[in-house]
Structures are given as C-alpha cells and as structure tokens.
Design an enzyme around this catalytic site. Structure first.
Site, PDB file in Angstrom:
ATOM      1  N   GLY A  99     -15.473  -5.894  -6.632  1.00 44.18           N
ATOM      2  CA  GLY A  99     -15.874  -6.120  -5.038  1.00 44.18           C
ATOM      3  C   GLY A  99     -15.334  -5.012  -4.356  1.00 44.18           C
ATOM      4  O   GLY A  99     -15.770  -4.762  -3.249  1.00 44.18           O
ATOM      5  N   ALA A 100     -14.047  -4.614  -4.904  1.00 41.99           N
ATOM      6  CA  ALA A 100     -13.547  -3.391  -3.845  1.00 41.99           C
ATOM      7  C   ALA A 100     -12.371  -2.926  -4.815  1.00 41.99           C
ATOM      8  O   ALA A 100     -11.792  -3.565  -5.662  1.00 41.99           O
ATOM      9  CB  ALA A 100     -12.918  -4.061  -2.738  1.00 41.99           C
ATOM     10  N   GLU A 102      -8.355  -0.995  -4.235  1.00 37.87           N
ATOM     11  CA  GLU A 102      -7.299  -0.725  -3.207  1.00 37.87           C
ATOM     12  C   GLU A 102      -6.679   0.703  -3.308  1.00 37.87           C
ATOM     13  O   GLU A 102      -5.556   1.017  -2.760  1.00 37.87           O
ATOM     14  CB  GLU A 102      -6.063  -1.690  -3.396  1.00 37.87           C
ATOM     15  CG  GLU A 102      -5.310  -1.446  -4.589  1.00 37.87           C
ATOM     16  CD  GLU A 102      -5.779  -2.329  -5.750  1.00 37.87           C
ATOM     17  OE1 GLU A 102      -4.908  -2.794  -6.580  1.00 37.87           O
ATOM     18  OE2 GLU A 102      -6.810  -2.738  -5.934  1.00 37.87           O
ATOM     19  N   GLU A 136      -7.616  -6.258   0.410  1.00 36.15           N
ATOM     20  CA  GLU A 136      -7.451  -4.609   0.037  1.00 36.15           C
ATOM     21  C   GLU A 136      -6.154  -4.028   0.655  1.00 36.15           C
ATOM     22  O   GLU A 136      -5.423  -3.047   0.364  1.00 36.15           O
ATOM     23  CB  GLU A 136      -8.596  -3.734  -0.102  1.00 36.15           C
ATOM     24  CG  GLU A 136      -9.782  -4.160  -0.781  1.00 36.15           C
ATOM     25  CD  GLU A 136      -9.518  -4.343  -2.353  1.00 36.15           C
ATOM     26  OE1 GLU A 136      -8.526  -3.799  -3.093  1.00 36.15           O
ATOM     27  OE2 GLU A 136      -9.906  -5.780  -2.699  1.00 36.15           O
ATOM     28  N   HIS A 139      -2.784  -4.935  -0.328  1.00 35.67           N
ATOM     29  CA  HIS A 139      -2.346  -4.429  -1.697  1.00 35.67           C
ATOM     30  C   HIS A 139      -1.993  -2.821  -1.292  1.00 35.67           C
ATOM     31  O   HIS A 139      -0.983  -2.326  -2.111  1.00 35.67           O
ATOM     32  CB  HIS A 139      -3.729  -3.617  -2.444  1.00 35.67           C
ATOM     33  CG  HIS A 139      -4.120  -4.858  -3.489  1.00 35.67           C
ATOM     34  ND1 HIS A 139      -3.182  -5.230  -4.418  1.00 35.67           N
ATOM     35  CD2 HIS A 139      -5.093  -5.482  -3.777  1.00 35.67           C
ATOM     36  CE1 HIS A 139      -3.712  -6.145  -5.205  1.00 35.67           C
ATOM     37  NE2 HIS A 139      -5.104  -6.171  -4.992  1.00 35.67           N
TER      38      HIS A 139
END
Length: 726
Positions: A99-100, A102, A136, A139
């Site tokens: 999804g993403a 960091e 994110e 993080h």
C-alpha cells in the site's frame, strides 16, 4: 536527502550529487527516477513537503499534500522531536504491491493512496489517503528515527504506526469517527485472527527472509496497535505520551527492543507518582499467542472475574495468564474503574450492590468479556430501554463478543440472537456494521453448505431489524462519514436480501442512465460501487462490456477499483477467468489489484472452486510475483480457503501445500487448514440450534419458504406414528 549540486557533461549528460544521508537502516534507502510533476508546500518549521505524480494527476495532489503538511506538524508537536530531514517527498507508484513504504524522506504510495479527485472521490477516499499518509509519516519516528533491533519485533515499527495513524486523524479530523475506524480495522480484525491456534505471538523469532515477510501481518500491525491502545488507556495520556517521547529521544538514530520501550514508560509513570512495572504487564501480551476472555459474575456488591485463553476451537489451557487492565462501569455509576487483573480468578468489591456491569469499556482492551446469565439479561433489559446507557462502542463490543462467544460455544446462540433483537432501535453505524458482518459470514457459510432455508431465515432476521432504516435511505452523499457508511451498508442489505425491489430498481435505473450518458452522468460518489454492482448482477453481457470499456478509458484509479469490484459479480465463468488471468499478467488490469478480484470472488459459492483451481495452476507465477510468505500472497490463499467447509477441501489444501509444495511450516498454510476445521466444526455444532431459534422467531417465513423442510407427524389408527421432514 536534497540535491546538493549538478555537474554537466557533454551530450546533455548530468551527474547529481546529494547531501550525505543520516545514520539509518539500509532497508529505508530508496531512490526514484521518473518524469513526474510535483506539488510542494512547507510545514510551520520550514520542511519542504512534495507530492510527485504523473503530470495528468498533478491537480489531484492538494489533499494529500495538505494532509502530509498537517500531519508532519502534528507529529513534531506530539513527539516533541523535529522531523530529521530538510524535505519529505511522497511519490505515487503506478503498480505497487504494498500500500505504501516509509523510505526516509521518500515515501512511496499506491496511486489510490495519494491521489484525490475533488469531483470524483468521497469522504471514505479522503479517510484512506489521510490514514495511509499518517501511517507512513508516523514511521519517520517509529521505524526510521528509531528502528527495531531485529524483525522479530517488527511490531515496534508497524504496531506504533498503525496506532498513531488513528491518534493523528482523531486530532486533525475529529468528525471522521477515528475511534470507530480503529475498532473495525484493527481491534475486531485482530481479535478474529488471534483466536486461531495457528496465530503467533506479537514477538516471534525470525531466521529467514520468508519468516521475515510473514511478520507483516494482522498480528504485527493490528494486534500490536490494539494492545498499545490498551496500554495508553491504562497508563493515561500524559504518562504514555511522555514515555514514548523519552523512548524516541533515548534511541534516536539507533536500534531498540521492547524492553527499552517498557523502561521508558515505567520511568514516565514513576515521574507521575505511579509505580507500574510495564514490562511485567506487557510481556504477557507480546510473548504469547492469543488473548483472554474474562468471565464476569455479579453477586451483590462483588464482581467475580476469571480469565481463560480464548480460541474458536476450545483448548484445554489452564496455564495461560495475562495481566489485564480490566475496565468497567456499573448500573449505578457511569464512572470508569480500572482493575489490573493478575491472577486466574479475582474478586472486586464494590461500595454497593449493582444489577449489571459493562466490562472492557469502549473495547479499549484486547480481550473479550463473558457475562453470567443474570448480568447478560440485565444488560439486554438496559438496551431495550435507553440506548444511551451504553456507548456506541460498548454496544458494538457487546454484539461482537456475544457472537464470537457463541461461535466458540461459551455462550448459547439463542442468547446472542435474543440480544440482537435490541438492534431494531439501533441507528449507529458501528453496532449495525458489526452485526451485519456476523450475519453475512453466517449466510456465506450456510450458502456453501447449501442450506437455503437457514439462509432465508437469517435474511429475514436482518430485514426485521434494519428494514425500517433501509427503506428510508436515499441515493445521495449527505451526512458525515459514518452516515455515508451506514447508508451504503443498509442499501446494500436491501438489495442483497431482495426485500426492497424498489431500491434495486432505482439502483439499476441510475446505472442505465449513467450508461446511456457514456459514464458522464454524475452518480452519488459514496454509492457508485453499489450501483455498478447492481448493473452487473441484474444486467447482462452489454452492461459488463460497457464497464470493462469504461475501466480501460477511466483515468480515476479509485473508480477503476469500483468498476473492477463490480465486474467480479458476473455469472460468466469465462469472464471471471479472464479477470484473474488479465490481472496476473498485468494486462489491462494491474497486478496489484489481483487480490481485489480474489476477495470479491472467493465468498461466492458458485465460483470459489474456480478461484482455488486457478491459484493451484498458477502457483509458481504467484510466488515469483508476490514472494512466498508475503502478506499479499498469504491473504490471497486464506481468503479463498477460509470458505471451505468439508473434509475433501481440507485434504486438497493439505495435499497441495504440505505434500506437494512442502510449505506446511508457513503460517498461511496452518491458518488455512485450521479455518477449514473451524468451519466444519461450527456447522456440525450450531446448524440446528440456529435454525431452531430462527424458525421460532420467524414462523411465517419458515412456513412459506419452499426450501424449509417441515416436520410432519402421521398417527395411524392402529397406533403407529411416523415422523417425516418434508
């Protein structure tokens, strides 16, 4: 890091030099080479935040940019530690399994998690972008500034980010109902997963790359977030926040382990004048699998508590012991009391007699509560009176606990269903959603078992409870995020249960009008997916082909996902196979969206086996595409096998993964096998009990539905009696 200088060579070649990176873990290093457009802004402290996307999406970046700036400001204030770098870039990746990610100063996202269309997206889309961005950015402190010492404690990164995203959204968007979203996305999900014997402790030894990838699961993310929420509630906001600030300062640009966090939180509590051994408390939650159920018995002015391990398939376990921050309020006082339960059995003395208590206030604790019959009846009486006596979260938690306890066998299903009758008065999104989800799971199981009578009776129960509300829903986008989500759930219920032909006809009318306008007629944004689905379910080849053509031409990634979801509801096996193959080959449909297709197809009895056979035939391609042990691949398998209900399917799964592929040691294989056992046991144990309650409660539906078998007794004059079920 920002660019320092550029050196120019002949033939239009350039060499870029960047500032030296900070001390950091190597997995956080990333670089992107792209021809993207950029939208930038600065935080209060002057940090440059930039969103990079394809030039055709540049006008759809303002929402993500504004959210990132506000979130970075919030986290700097919350942690009392400045963001470490002079810039933060957010980059949209066209096809991205995760999804993403960091990466420090260069976070990468799926396009659907970063791009927002003012004219085409809704509040739910805004929420998703804000949550992923908040995750994110959290993080940048938990994971980047301070990194877990080894992958066995991945939860120190992912659990904190999964919890902090909701704290941040609660602060920035207080009307979005972050508490409800946290319960649905984290707590209830983690309680479900962790009730399986095939689950694992939050902290688990890791010795290979496959084992490392397996750690990226619901336990490391959602369970860890849930127990951090429980700890936060127990310690108080001041102690918790001060403690994590101390933890981050002490271990900046370095590694840390859970004991470092517990030490910082214990010291913070001590500075506030409270002696709490946080390590002793939390070790019971991260070093062992599962969680407890607390049995509550109210006797006059005493509360008797007993804790046991909760598993869906009951285990003989007398040794498991947790330190439980047990919260409650009573029939005579709304003040919340916290009692730290350390023993197997304990008694709490109250100043006066009470008729009931509500344990685990607002579901902030990671445990279930089981009540004695008298207390449960008193809670039901309370619900039948004024709903305000219990909060929305407490009503949802009571429903969830009741049906999970009935599923396990601790509670009778007739009591759980009787409790659900109060929902005729319920109007809040969270309790409605929790109950509808439980009923939907039952309907799917009985559909796979080919039990049309019980399926019809369950639908009758749902409509009896929510039909009044469903009939009043309009095809519009008004109201809060919770209002819109509730409207979607109720309209979906009305169409799925077939109880409101007018609702379905209106959805089909909207679809055909939109189709006649070549997809250029505006539809209610939050309801587009449902309208598309009705178009496929009640339409034919022309409607499906129009949607696939629209999918190919559409520039909105979120609309493409809605269309793809709808396309999966075709009755054509050839179309279904095309969807699966096209996505896996990254042809027309992105490979990252393969899981969306499987998630939509797997619960459908008529095509589930088709998906299972496809996964088997294409296993090597799936492994090379998504990596063995990844949460993506594991999810694809378990969402498919979780609907299997017979020994034949159990043997197929065992033969394929254990005997042929030699993968019996992996979590997703053990979980798949256990879930099939759970399904078989549940159907064998509970089918008649559920049918009996529903038959007595809805006798007219039972009598008039032709697939409900009737008990007929014939008595002959010579004394013989014959019992038949027709």
């Amino acid at each position: 890091m920002p660019k320092l200088r550029t050196k120019t060579y002949e033939d239009n070649l350039e060499e870029d030099y960047f500032k030296t990176s900070l001390r950091m873990s190597s997995y956080l290093l990333a670089f992107v080479v792209c021809d993207y457009a950029v939208n930038s802004a600065e935080t209060k402290r002057g940090v440059k935040v930039s969103v990079f996307v394809g030039s055709h999406h540049i006008n759809q970046t303002q929402h993500a940019l504004q959210a990132a700036v506000e979130l970075l400001d919030f986290y700097e204030e919350y942690f009392q530690i400045p963001y470490s770098l002079p810039k933060l870039d957010l980059v949209a990746i066209p096809d991205f399994e995760s999804g993403a990610m960091e990466n420090w100063g260069l976070a990468t996202f799926r396009e659907t998690s970063l791009i927002y269309e003012e004219e085409g997206d809704n509040l739910k889309d805004q929420l998703r972008i804000c949550l992923v961005t908040a995750h994110e950015l959290a993080h940048q402190w938990f994971g980047n500034l301070v990194t877990m010492q080894w992958w066995n404690n991945l939860w120190l990164n992912e659990g904190f980010a999964s919890y902090m995203e909701y704290i941040a959204i609660r602060h920035l968007k207080p009307t979005w109902g972050a508490e409800e979203q946290q319960l649905l996305r984290n707590t209830y999900t983690a309680l479900e997963r962790d009730s399986l014997v095939s689950s694992h402790p939050v902290s688990l030894p890791v010795s290979s790359s496959t084992e490392m990838r397996e750690m990226f699961d619901v336990i490391s993310y959602s369970k860890a977030a849930s127990i951090l929420c429980m700890l936060h509630t127990y310690l108080s906001d001041h102690v918790f926040v001060s403690g994590i600030q101390q933890y981050l300062r002490a271990h900046s640009y370095n590694n840390a382990n859970p004991d470092d966090l517990w030490k910082a939180l214990s010291e913070s509590a001590q500075l506030s004048g409270v002696a709490i051994d946080v390590k002793a408390l939390m070790d019971t939650w991260i070093t062992k699998r599962g969680y407890p159920v607390v049995a509550v018995s109210v006797r006059g002015n005493q509360i008797h508590l007993r804790q046991n391990l909760f598993t869906i398939l009951a285990q003989n376990d007398s040794d498991s012991l947790w330190q439980i921050p047990f919260t409650f309020y009573t029939s005579s006082s709304t003040n919340v009391t916290t009692h730290l339960m350390k023993s197997k059995e304990e008694i709490i003395d109250l100043p006066a007699e009470v008729t009931w208590i509500k344990g685990n206030v607002n579901s902030n604790g990671f445990y279930r509560v089981s009540y004695d019959s008298h207390t449960l009846q008193c809670l039901l009486t309370q619900l039948q009176g004024a709903l305000t006596g219990l909060s929305v979260s407490d009503r949802a938690g009571l429903i969830d606990d009741s049906f999970q306890l009935a599923r396990q066998g601790t509670m009778q299903y007739r009591d759980a269903f009787t409790l659900s009758l109060y929902l005729k008065k319920e109007e809040e999104f969270l309790p409605i959603t929790v109950f509808v989800n439980h009923m939907t799971n039952m309907i799917v199981k009985f559909s796979f078992k080919k039990k049309p009578c019980i399926t019809r009776l369950l639908k009758a129960h749902l409509w009896s409870l929510f039909g009044r509300l469903a009939r009043t829903q309009l095809w519009e986008d008004t109201g809060s995020l919770s209002d819109q989500s509730r409207r979607m759930k109720l309209l979906e219920l009305a169409i799925r249960e077939g109880r409101s032909p007018a609702t379905e006809q209106e959805a089909l009318r909207l679809f055909h009008f939109w189709m006649a306008k070549d997809g250029h007629h505006p539809l209610p944004l939050a309801l587009r997916g449902l309208i598309f689905r009705v178009g496929v379910l009640r339409g034919g080849h022309d409607e499906w082909m129009f949607l696939i053509q629209r999918y190919c031409k559409c520039t909105s990634n979120k609309e493409r996902v809605l269309i793809l979801t709808a396309l999966c509801h075709t009755t054509s096996e050839s179309k279904i196979l095309w969807l699966l193959s096209a996505s896996l080959r990254n042809h027309v449909i992105k490979t990252q969206d393969f899981s969306i297709i499987v998630e939509q197809l797997a619960p459908q009895p008529r095509v589930n086996n088709l998906v299972w056979k496809f996964l088997q035939r294409n296993w090597d391609t799936l492994v090379s595409t998504f990596s063995l042990g990844s949460s993506y691949l594991s999810g694809i398998v378990t969402i498919t096998t979780s609907h299997f209900i017979c020994m034949q399917k159990y043997n197929e799964v065992y033969d394929f993964f254990v005997r042929q592929k030699k993968l019996g040691n992996l979590h997703f294989v053990r979980r798949s096998l256990e879930m099939i056992q759970v399904n078989m046991h549940w159907l064998k144990t509970n089918t008649e009990t559920i049918r009996s309650w529903l038959q007595k409660t809805y006798p007219t539906t039972f009598k008039t539905y032709p697939y409900c078998k009737k008990d007929v007794t014939y008595r002959f004059k010579w004394g013989t009696t014959i019992y038949l079920r027709l």
